[in-house]
Design a protein around this motif. Structure first.
Motif, mmCIF file in Angstrom:
data_model
loop_
_atom_site.group_PDB
_atom_site.id
_atom_site.type_symbol
_atom_site.label_atom_id
_atom_site.label_comp_id
_atom_site.label_asym_id
_atom_site.label_seq_id
_atom_site.Cartn_x
_atom_site.Cartn_y
_atom_site.Cartn_z
ATOM 1 N N ALA A 155 27.962 55.728 37.129
ATOM 2 C CA ALA A 155 28.148 54.690 37.773
ATOM 3 C C ALA A 155 27.386 54.659 39.039
ATOM 4 N N HIS A 211 27.765 43.885 44.700
ATOM 5 C CA HIS A 211 28.000 45.000 43.643
ATOM 6 C C HIS A 211 29.679 45.453 43.509
ATOM 7 N N SER A 232 32.344 45.036 40.932
ATOM 8 C CA SER A 232 33.377 45.926 40.467
ATOM 9 C C SER A 232 34.764 45.835 40.564
ATOM 10 N N ASN A 238 35.703 43.765 37.917
ATOM 11 C CA ASN A 238 35.855 44.158 36.490
ATOM 12 C C ASN A 238 37.068 45.329 36.338
#
Lengths: 286, 296
Positions: A105, B287, B291, B294
């Motif tokens: 990741a 980002h 995230s 998500n």
């Protein structure tokens, strides 16, 4: 009353939505149309098959063969180099590191960062790197910088395909006694082959179209590319330089060159669609 | 038959893979450090604040005020975003919620082609279509005379360039939302539009913002197309019909002459460093937004 209001709001937005979808398709049509309309007016056989002769930049005869071959050579080698670096990298992420979820990741996060860096920054950095290493503007410098620039694009699209390879395939490969690198290069690559081709053509399109990264590094020349250490002409720069000329014929040639570049890009995109379908057969379906 | 036996081949492959990994992972750091080292020469004599907020740009006299370029970049980028954000959002909702499947099958290749067109070609298109459009039709509406090479021309070209980029992310985001969510809203008596507005968009909001953030970062660094239509005059623009001079254009236009003055060279590398910084900053923030999104 309020029900009617509710529906009016929806209807207004539906009209707006329809307009914006049509707008995007129309803009695409206008772009392609205006580039090809102007380009066809000025294109000639000589332009595609000759290098610039004396006085070319004042409207005398000659062509842009130097830029076409230069661009194909530069973009082709940069894309190959990016494949040689990018494919093992993507395989490493998806086969070797499959259990290290956090690390993967983090690496993907870094990749996203690199992916967003504007090409002019690569150009500027490449230029300082060249001075540092003592290389002059040349095909080699151009290839290095363009490779760095398309690497994240290449890796990202290969990575996206490799992520869809089912884990059962990997387990099957291990159970038959192959080691990890064999699983990666023999099984995963074959399974994701069409995706790799698509990634290759996508990166090639980016590489051939980008001007900002080669502006500093590849230089420009009227000759055909002959060695790695000589400067090389590229299509985007030839468009850019010819367009800034005050002579109308030369500007016209810029339009024709833009059409050639667009044509190459469209061809690459068409190929990637066709090939993607064709190699679907060799894939194992689950 | 085979060149090496299996363990050796395995080892060679692995070493090569690790080398590639190291190269790529260290790339952003190498870029930042390299550009920083080059711009140190400039930063020795000038404070960061002076560089970013003074207006005088005279490399010959050692005066490096980046303010006009930063203003130019910000204007071009923001106006481009203003144009493309609503179009992208509306289209994304349209093709994922309202139309039949075949529209998506038409729009996907269209997006791919738009995204694939090189920025120089966008520049040519800008000169052929957008610049005359601005000078002949758009500017006279506001009673303004211009050749067309202006902030607004740059923004229009740029907005078309970032549409495919943002639209792609948006469509993915809307398609990733579970359909049950919308069905639940509909079964509670919401109209389709209410379900979209109050459930779908709300759910997708972090993703939507992130898509626009990525688009913004991309727009900020776009060079050639903008450079070709924006006019390139070192002056703080007063309105959108004035020419501007964005940062990337500054770097691209001066690459040849900068070598004579070491500080000039350093200044251009500083400009590249600023672009890199802006791009990394936006990408990092977006980002984290994505995230978080998500996780739900």
């Amino acid at each position: 009353m309020s029900r009617i209001l509710k529906n009016t709001e929806e209807n207004i937005f539906r009209v707006l939505m329809f307009i914006s979808t049509t707008f995007i398709l129309t803009i695409l049509a206008i772009i392609i149309y205006s580039i090809f309309e102007k380009g066809i007016e000025f294109i000639s056989w000589d332009m595609l098959t000759q290098t610039p002769k004396g006085g070319y930049y004042y409207g005398k005869e000659g062509g842009i063969l130097n830029a076409i071959t230069g661009s194909l050579l530069l973009a082709g080698s940069a894309t190959l180099l990016a494949l040689v670096i990018g494919l093992p990298f993507a395989l490493f992420l998806n086969v070797f590191l499959i259990r290290r979820k956090k690390l993967v990741a983090f690496i993907r996060f870094l990749l996203d960062m690199i992916w967003g860096i504007p090409s002019i920054v690569y150009g500027a950095f490449g230029f300082t790197l060249m001075i540092f290493l003592g290389i002059k503007t040349s095909l080699l410098a151009g290839i290095i910088v363009v490779t760095l620039f398309i690497l994240p694009i290449m890796i990202r699209s290969i990575d996206e395909i490799l992520r869809t390879v089912p884990i059962g395939l990997m387990e099957a490969s291990y159970s038959l006694g192959s080691n990890r690198s064999e699983t990666a290069f023999r099984v995963f690559v074959r399974q994701a082959f069409s995706g790799v081709i698509t990634a290759f053509l996508l990166s090639f399109g980016r590489a051939i179209g980008d001007a900002a990264s080669v502006l500093f590094t590849a230089g420009y020349t009227d000759n055909l590319p002959s060695s790695l250490t000589e400067p090389v002409a590229t299509l985007p720069l030839s468009i850019f330089f010819q367009l800034s000329s005050p002579v109308p014929e030369v500007q016209g040639r810029a339009y024709a060159s833009a059409m050639v570049l667009t044509f190459i890009i469209l061809l690459a995109s068409l190929f990637s669609r066709g090939i993607g379908k064709r190699y679907h057969k060799t894939k194992i379906n689950f | 038959m085979e060149l090496f036996n299996r363990p050796i081949r395995h080892r060679i492959n692995t070493i090569w893979m690790v080398l590639c990994l190291i190269l790529i992972v260290s790339l952003p750091f190498i870029l930042s450090i390299g550009l920083f080292l080059k711009s140190r020469l400039l930063l020795e004599d000038h404070s960061l604040f002076d560089l970013l907020f003074t207006k005088v740009w005279k490399p010959g006299d050692g005066k490096f005020g980046f303010y006009p370029f930063i203003v130019g970049s910000v204007w071009v980028t923001l106006i481009a975003m203003l144009i493309s954000v609503p179009i992208c959002l509306l289209t994304a909702i349209h093709v994922t919620q309202y139309t039949r499947k075949y529209v998506l099958r038409i729009i996907h290749p269209a997006i791919d082609i738009l995204a694939g067109i090189p920025s120089v070609v966008y520049g040519v298109w800008g000169i052929l279509v957008i610049v005359p459009f601005v000078s002949r039709y758009l500017a006279p509406i506001f009673d303004y005379r211009t050749l067309g090479y202006s902030i607004i021309a740059g923004s229009l070209v740029l907005s078309v360039m970032i549409i495919p980029f943002m639209l792609n992310i948006l469509i993915e985001i809307f398609r990733a939302i579970p359909v049950e969510l919308k069905e639940a809203a509909l079964s509670l008596g919401a109209t389709r539009w209410q379900a979209i507005k109050q459930v779908l968009v709300k759910k997708a909001l972090p993703g939507i913002i992130a898509a626009f953030g990525f688009g913004l970062a991309r727009a900020f660094g776009e060079t050639m197309a903008v450079l070709m239509v924006v006019g390139n005059v070192v002056k703080i623009p007063k309105n959108i019909f004035d020419p501007g001079y964005p940062l990337p254009a500054l770097i691209a236009n001066n690459y040849g002459e900068m070598l004579s003055i070491p500080q000039y060279d350093s200044a251009l590398m500083f400009a590249a460093l600023v672009l890199l910084g802006v791009s990394l900053f936006f990408n990092v923030i977006m980002h984290f937004l994505i995230s978080r999104y998500n996780k739900y």
